[in-house]
Design a protein around this motif. Structure first.
Motif, PDB file in Angstrom:
ATOM      1  N   ASP B  69      14.444 -27.094  36.746  1.00 56.69           N
ATOM      2  CA  ASP B  69      15.714 -27.683  37.607  1.00 56.69           C
ATOM      3  C   ASP B  69      16.851 -28.288  36.488  1.00 56.69           C
ATOM      4  N   ASN B  70      16.518 -28.477  35.308  1.00 56.53           N
ATOM      5  CA  ASN B  70      17.609 -29.178  34.377  1.00 56.53           C
ATOM      6  C   ASN B  70      18.228 -28.101  33.687  1.00 56.53           C
ATOM      7  N   TYR B  71      18.384 -26.863  34.089  1.00 56.26           N
ATOM      8  CA  TYR B  71      19.056 -25.863  33.396  1.00 56.26           C
ATOM      9  C   TYR B  71      20.018 -25.391  34.460  1.00 56.26           C
ATOM     10  N   LYS B  72      21.250 -24.778  34.414  1.00 57.18           N
ATOM     11  CA  LYS B  72      22.217 -24.153  35.026  1.00 57.18           C
ATOM     12  C   LYS B  72      22.122 -22.824  34.943  1.00 57.18           C
ATOM     13  N   VAL B  73      22.268 -22.070  35.882  1.00 60.12           N
ATOM     14  CA  VAL B  73      22.594 -20.585  35.828  1.00 60.12           C
ATOM     15  C   VAL B  73      23.795 -20.209  36.212  1.00 60.12           C
ATOM     16  N   LEU B  74      24.601 -19.623  35.323  1.00 63.72           N
ATOM     17  CA  LEU B  74      25.965 -19.216  35.452  1.00 63.72           C
ATOM     18  C   LEU B  74      26.128 -17.544  35.448  1.00 63.72           C
ATOM     19  N   PHE B  75      26.892 -17.240  36.385  1.00 67.51           N
ATOM     20  CA  PHE B  75      27.278 -15.749  36.404  1.00 67.51           C
ATOM     21  C   PHE B  75      28.870 -15.781  35.969  1.00 67.51           C
ATOM     22  N   CYS B  76      28.585 -15.068  34.650  1.00 70.98           N
ATOM     23  CA  CYS B  76      29.908 -15.163  34.051  1.00 70.98           C
ATOM     24  C   CYS B  76      30.844 -13.627  33.963  1.00 70.98           C
ATOM     25  N   HIS B  77      31.987 -13.792  33.541  1.00 67.59           N
ATOM     26  CA  HIS B  77      32.946 -12.596  33.042  1.00 67.59           C
ATOM     27  C   HIS B  77      32.384 -12.243  31.668  1.00 67.59           C
ATOM     28  N   GLY B  78      32.623 -11.093  31.412  1.00 68.84           N
ATOM     29  CA  GLY B  78      33.006 -10.858  29.862  1.00 68.84           C
ATOM     30  C   GLY B  78      31.745 -10.198  29.017  1.00 68.84           C
ATOM     31  N   GLY B  79      30.435 -10.043  29.529  1.00 72.44           N
ATOM     32  CA  GLY B  79      29.557  -9.537  28.803  1.00 72.44           C
ATOM     33  C   GLY B  79      29.066 -10.295  27.498  1.00 72.44           C
ATOM     34  N   ALA B  80      27.852 -10.038  26.950  1.00 71.69           N
ATOM     35  CA  ALA B  80      27.373 -11.012  25.808  1.00 71.69           C
ATOM     36  C   ALA B  80      28.288 -11.177  24.638  1.00 71.69           C
ATOM     37  N   ARG B  81      29.123 -10.364  24.179  1.00 71.47           N
ATOM     38  CA  ARG B  81      30.299 -10.448  23.360  1.00 71.47           C
ATOM     39  C   ARG B  81      30.987 -11.619  23.439  1.00 71.47           C
ATOM     40  N   ALA B  82      31.557 -11.852  24.770  1.00 72.07           N
ATOM     41  CA  ALA B  82      32.277 -13.141  24.896  1.00 72.07           C
ATOM     42  C   ALA B  82      31.337 -14.288  24.710  1.00 72.07           C
ATOM     43  N   GLN B  83      30.110 -14.134  24.750  1.00 68.32           N
ATOM     44  CA  GLN B  83      29.081 -15.430  24.490  1.00 68.32           C
ATOM     45  C   GLN B  83      29.163 -15.641  22.954  1.00 68.32           C
ATOM     46  N   PHE B  84      29.417 -14.540  22.211  1.00 67.13           N
ATOM     47  CA  PHE B  84      29.387 -14.776  20.658  1.00 67.13           C
ATOM     48  C   PHE B  84      30.556 -15.730  20.213  1.00 67.13           C
ATOM     49  N   ALA B  85      31.544 -15.923  21.032  1.00 67.16           N
ATOM     50  CA  ALA B  85      32.715 -17.111  20.807  1.00 67.16           C
ATOM     51  C   ALA B  85      32.278 -18.088  21.517  1.00 67.16           C
ATOM     52  N   ALA B  86      31.794 -17.846  23.027  1.00 67.54           N
ATOM     53  CA  ALA B  86      31.595 -19.153  23.877  1.00 67.54           C
ATOM     54  C   ALA B  86      30.457 -20.021  23.238  1.00 67.54           C
ATOM     55  N   VAL B  87      29.240 -19.524  22.836  1.00 74.01           N
ATOM     56  CA  VAL B  87      28.188 -20.409  22.105  1.00 74.01           C
ATOM     57  C   VAL B  87      28.792 -21.241  21.302  1.00 74.01           C
ATOM     58  N   PRO B  88      29.499 -20.941  20.285  1.00 80.58           N
ATOM     59  CA  PRO B  88      29.975 -21.959  19.113  1.00 80.58           C
ATOM     60  C   PRO B  88      30.924 -22.967  19.907  1.00 80.58           C
ATOM     61  N   MET B  89      31.987 -22.346  20.690  1.00 75.80           N
ATOM     62  CA  MET B  89      32.881 -23.173  21.316  1.00 75.80           C
ATOM     63  C   MET B  89      32.354 -24.185  22.279  1.00 75.80           C
ATOM     64  N   ASN B  90      31.261 -23.780  22.897  1.00 76.09           N
ATOM     65  CA  ASN B  90      30.609 -24.769  23.618  1.00 76.09           C
ATOM     66  C   ASN B  90      29.720 -25.825  23.132  1.00 76.09           C
ATOM     67  N   LEU B  91      28.899 -25.564  21.948  1.00 78.84           N
ATOM     68  CA  LEU B  91      27.789 -26.182  21.631  1.00 78.84           C
ATOM     69  C   LEU B  91      27.893 -26.891  20.201  1.00 78.84           C
TER      70      LEU B  91
END
Lengths: 364, 364
Positions: B69-91
């Motif tokens: 329950d302490n995890y959020k599930v997100l349905f995002c645009h952009g594919g995993a490549r977008a996460q290559f940027a999102a991960v550092p910017m978020n974390l």
């Protein structure tokens, strides 16, 4: 009795209705596309079959909008909201300021995102004429001398407000054309960047078209995520990462359908007819009203109110039963809204007007 | 003679094959979904009908992966490549460093993007055992004391390399599970962030799942584009902007199909059988070979080479004619590759092995 699928008209503001012939073809080809024995969504974006889909979609869009050769066409992830961040990150260069013309909700949303990246020189263009919502003429818009670009949104879907002028400036003009692209003729060469989320006049949600003048590709911030970089996407033919291939394919079918209709000039003629039919009836009636001045009425999104708002729920319920779907206005303004993008036929608008007349007769 | 659609097996690495029953249902419901007289892609993402689709997809995914329950599930645009940027910017938060375990192409691509945002403490985990490609055991991976998180990609689709261990660290573990998600049981509580582009084991290209522990939502950079912000997406139930609704809907159908198959435990059993069938045949044969050590062979992507590479083109052409599609290896490594994600049946892998045997017999 439920109306037949052929007689259902979907006035959704977005994700909006797609042309019925496109949907029928996509359904027929869904599992066995192009004789491959698979769906187009199950093949590599780098396969020769998909590259052909991608290239044809770009060329058809170039033909439809007469896009000059010095403009790149990008098929992006993320919707127009992603562009609210991508625009300043791509275009500011050494500048720290950009001008945003504000005529409603979407322009303001773009301002909120841009403020993360620069000082926003916002010009409030909202006004009223004779008590009706309107937009100050472009000749009076003020643009800061040190702005990198001027951003505006010529169609505000929620309020049903349209701007039929361009900023008068020598700076690059950036426009959110999500609701107007392909609905009327435009001169692409007047713009620096045009962007449009697909889910109104192009295809399904999940893809966004960006048309960018090639001299603007060199200004990108270093901290720009690659998936939002116009330069990276231009160099990689929008395949830096796996693109939303099915949305791209459907957009391509819509472009081909639009060419068959006679292109943008022909659809603009029909769009004008559709809007006039609906607005004329609203203006003739004392039972319905639209609060936007004729100078700035949108051809794509027509909000209207009942003289007796206590009947709103009944209107919507009966309309839905008659096959006239998704007519509820945005929660911010209430009432009704008919979005009549390219895929909405004149017959659909006539069916709405006929229903409105009958409802008026029963309830006036 | 062309094989029937039922006998076509698509080994595409991604966009990959989707389960055939899902595709048949989606085709049947394409124009008139849920009795609405429109497609699910033509309705508002805020309509009660779509909210139900969205909520069910999330709940089914939670059920399949036992997401706490302490995890959020997100349905995002952009594919995993977008996460290559999102991960550092978020974390990253106040930190300026992150550790990246590098076992191949995708891990390196994530490093290249992360370097825009932080100092990357990269650990090269690639090695060889008995001349075969392998990965250094996790007990030997080094993690900088001041890293904000440890990123790894446990399945490298191009080389067919899989890592079956987790980093041994008290820092948040961030994993690109694009190719492995839902293919085997995992303990989500061991991860800080899991992300996965849909186009392998989930749905069509153009949507990306992010599963994020809720205490990590507060670390986002101010310059983060809102569409990439885990916090914004969590607060808005992944509807900060119009989501890729059709891809979300199809993903939901895949989750329901997977539940009908018995869930992740059951599909893991089948996936193990499929991989063993193919690897065992390759190992028995002198005609085919796979260059990955048994410790690190991927269950999802099986690259293999012919002893006579001059026959590659002939192999691929005959396989295609036999209905065995998209077997060409990535251009970086050549040869062949069979991607055998969840949607590939045991029958499909058996058909491939039968074809390989016949080809060997004719050409050995």
């Amino acid at each position: 009795m439920e109306p037949k699928v052929e007689n259902i008209y979907n006035f959704s503001a977005g994700p909006a209705a797609l042309p019925k012939p496109v949907m029928k073809q996509a359904q027929a080809d869904f599992i066995d596309w192009n004789g491959l024995g698979t769906s187009v969504m199950e093949i590599s974006h780098r396969s020769k079959e998909f590259i052909k889909v991608a290239d044809e979609a770009e060329q058809d869009l170039r033909d439809l909008l007469n896009i000059p050769d010095n403009y790149k066409v990008l098929f992006c992830h993320g919707g127009a909201r992603a562009q609210f961040a991508a625009v300043p990150m791509n275009l500011l260069g050494q500048s720290k300021k950009a001008t945003y013309i504000d005529a409603g909700y979407w322009a303001e949303s773009a301002v909120n995102e841009a403020e993360k990246y620069c000082e926003v020189d916002a010009f409030d263009a909202k006004t009223t004429i004779d008590g009706k919502a309107a937009v100050i003429p472009a000749s009076e818009w003020k643009v800061a001398a040190d702005s990198a670009y001027v951003h505006f949104c010529p169609n505000e879907t929620i309020d049903g407000i349209e701007i039929n002028e361009l900023p008068q400036t020598d700076k690059p003009i950036v426009a959110d054309l999500s609701s107007t692209i392909l609905s009327r003729q435009i001169d692409v060469s007047k713009y620096g960047v045009i962007y449009a989320g697909a889910q109104k006049n192009i295809g399904p949600a999940g893809i966004c078209i960006v048309i960018v003048r090639d001299d603007l590709l060199e200004l990108a911030s270093e901290a720009l995520p690659s998936v939002l970089s116009y330069k990276v996407l231009a160099e990689k033919d929008s395949m830096f990462n796996t693109p939303p291939t099915y949305a791209w394919y459907l957009s391509g079918l819509v472009f081909k359908w639009l060419k068959e209709q006679g292109g943008v000039e022909a659809i603009e003629h029909i769009n004008r007819e559709k809007a006039e039919l609906l607005y004329n009836y609203i203006d003739e009636s004392d039972f319905y009203k639209n609060d936007v001045h004729t100078n700035n009425r949108s051809r794509m999104n027509v909000p209207f109110q009942l003289a007796k708002p206590e009947l709103d729920a009944q209107f919507l319920e009966l309309a839905d039963k008659a096959g006239l779907k998704s007519l509820k206005g945005h929660r911010a303004v209430g009432g009704m809204r008919a979005s009549i993008y390219n895929a909405m036929s004149l017959e659909g608008v006539q069916a709405l007007v006929d229903f409105m007349k009958a409802f008026e007769k029963d309830n006036a």
